[in-house]
Scaffold this active site. Sequence first.
Site, PDB file in Angstrom:
ATOM      1  N   HIS A  46      -4.097  -4.604   5.838  1.00 25.61           N
ATOM      2  CA  HIS A  46      -2.702  -4.243   6.096  1.00 25.61           C
ATOM      3  C   HIS A  46      -2.605  -3.553   7.455  1.00 25.61           C
ATOM      4  O   HIS A  46      -3.612  -3.110   8.020  1.00 25.61           O
ATOM      5  CB  HIS A  46      -2.197  -3.299   5.010  1.00 25.61           C
ATOM      6  CG  HIS A  46      -1.925  -3.988   3.711  1.00 25.61           C
ATOM      7  ND1 HIS A  46      -1.153  -3.413   2.732  1.00 25.61           N
ATOM      8  CD2 HIS A  46      -2.323  -5.182   3.216  1.00 25.61           C
ATOM      9  CE1 HIS A  46      -1.080  -4.219   1.691  1.00 25.61           C
ATOM     10  NE2 HIS A  46      -1.785  -5.301   1.966  1.00 25.61           N
ATOM     11  N   GLU A  48      -1.456  -0.587   8.420  1.00 26.21           N
ATOM     12  CA  GLU A  48      -1.912   0.804   8.480  1.00 26.21           C
ATOM     13  C   GLU A  48      -3.440   0.876   8.464  1.00 26.21           C
ATOM     14  O   GLU A  48      -4.038   1.686   9.183  1.00 26.21           O
ATOM     15  CB  GLU A  48      -1.335   1.611   7.305  1.00 26.21           C
ATOM     16  CG  GLU A  48       0.174   1.681   7.290  1.00 26.21           C
ATOM     17  CD  GLU A  48       0.860   0.547   6.527  1.00 26.21           C
ATOM     18  OE1 GLU A  48       2.028   0.724   6.161  1.00 26.21           O
ATOM     19  OE2 GLU A  48       0.228  -0.512   6.293  1.00 26.21           O
ATOM     20  N   SER A  73       7.580   0.486   4.572  1.00 24.49           N
ATOM     21  CA  SER A  73       7.091   1.523   3.661  1.00 24.49           C
ATOM     22  C   SER A  73       5.680   1.186   3.174  1.00 24.49           C
ATOM     23  O   SER A  73       5.411   0.060   2.761  1.00 24.49           O
ATOM     24  CB  SER A  73       8.054   1.618   2.469  1.00 24.49           C
ATOM     25  OG  SER A  73       7.715   2.683   1.624  1.00 24.49           O
ATOM     26  N   CYS A  75       2.267   0.622   1.122  1.00 20.64           N
ATOM     27  CA  CYS A  75       1.873   0.303  -0.258  1.00 20.64           C
ATOM     28  C   CYS A  75       0.935   1.388  -0.789  1.00 20.64           C
ATOM     29  O   CYS A  75       0.550   2.306  -0.068  1.00 20.64           O
ATOM     30  CB  CYS A  75       1.176  -1.062  -0.292  1.00 20.64           C
ATOM     31  SG  CYS A  75      -0.487  -1.028   0.431  1.00 20.64           S
ATOM     32  N   CYS A  78      -2.416   1.699   1.300  1.00 14.00           N
ATOM     33  CA  CYS A  78      -2.256   2.378   2.586  1.00 14.00           C
ATOM     34  C   CYS A  78      -1.878   3.839   2.386  1.00 14.00           C
ATOM     35  O   CYS A  78      -2.329   4.710   3.133  1.00 14.00           O
ATOM     36  CB  CYS A  78      -1.237   1.640   3.436  1.00 14.00           C
ATOM     37  SG  CYS A  78      -1.800  -0.036   3.865  1.00 14.00           S
TER      38      CYS A  78
END
Length: 141
Positions: A46, A48, A73, A75, A78
Amino acid sequence: MAAAYEQAQKGLRKGGIPIGSVIVHNNKIIGRGYNQRIQKQSVIHHAEMDALENMGRKNADFYNNCTIYTTLSPCIMCTGAILLYGISKVVIGENKSFKGEEKLLMSRGVNVKVIQNYQCIEMMSNFIEKNPQLWKEDIGL
């Protein structure tokens, strides 16, 4: 947020899911990343996580003075990384497309700010409309 958005656009141009992130320390970007689950055939890559990986290993107290900017936003995965490393502030581009673990972050003392950035909302809305199966896969549906 502009730099995180640029990362998301980079991921989109490379055939991926348009989510981007940057990590800032003392007003300087020290890590950049974008979602590369498609490109790398990865279950964990991901935006992040990519930004954390790209900033490199730091001492534990270093992270407390960091802000992570993410176009969407975060998950639970992350969020866990943000909490594990003690990042003190998260700025979220939008949470209309997906509302992650903002409450968990706040419950652990993280300063969370959602800005509902029009560009981030439009980018994700367009992607979801054109790629519903990839989107469902990315959010675990």
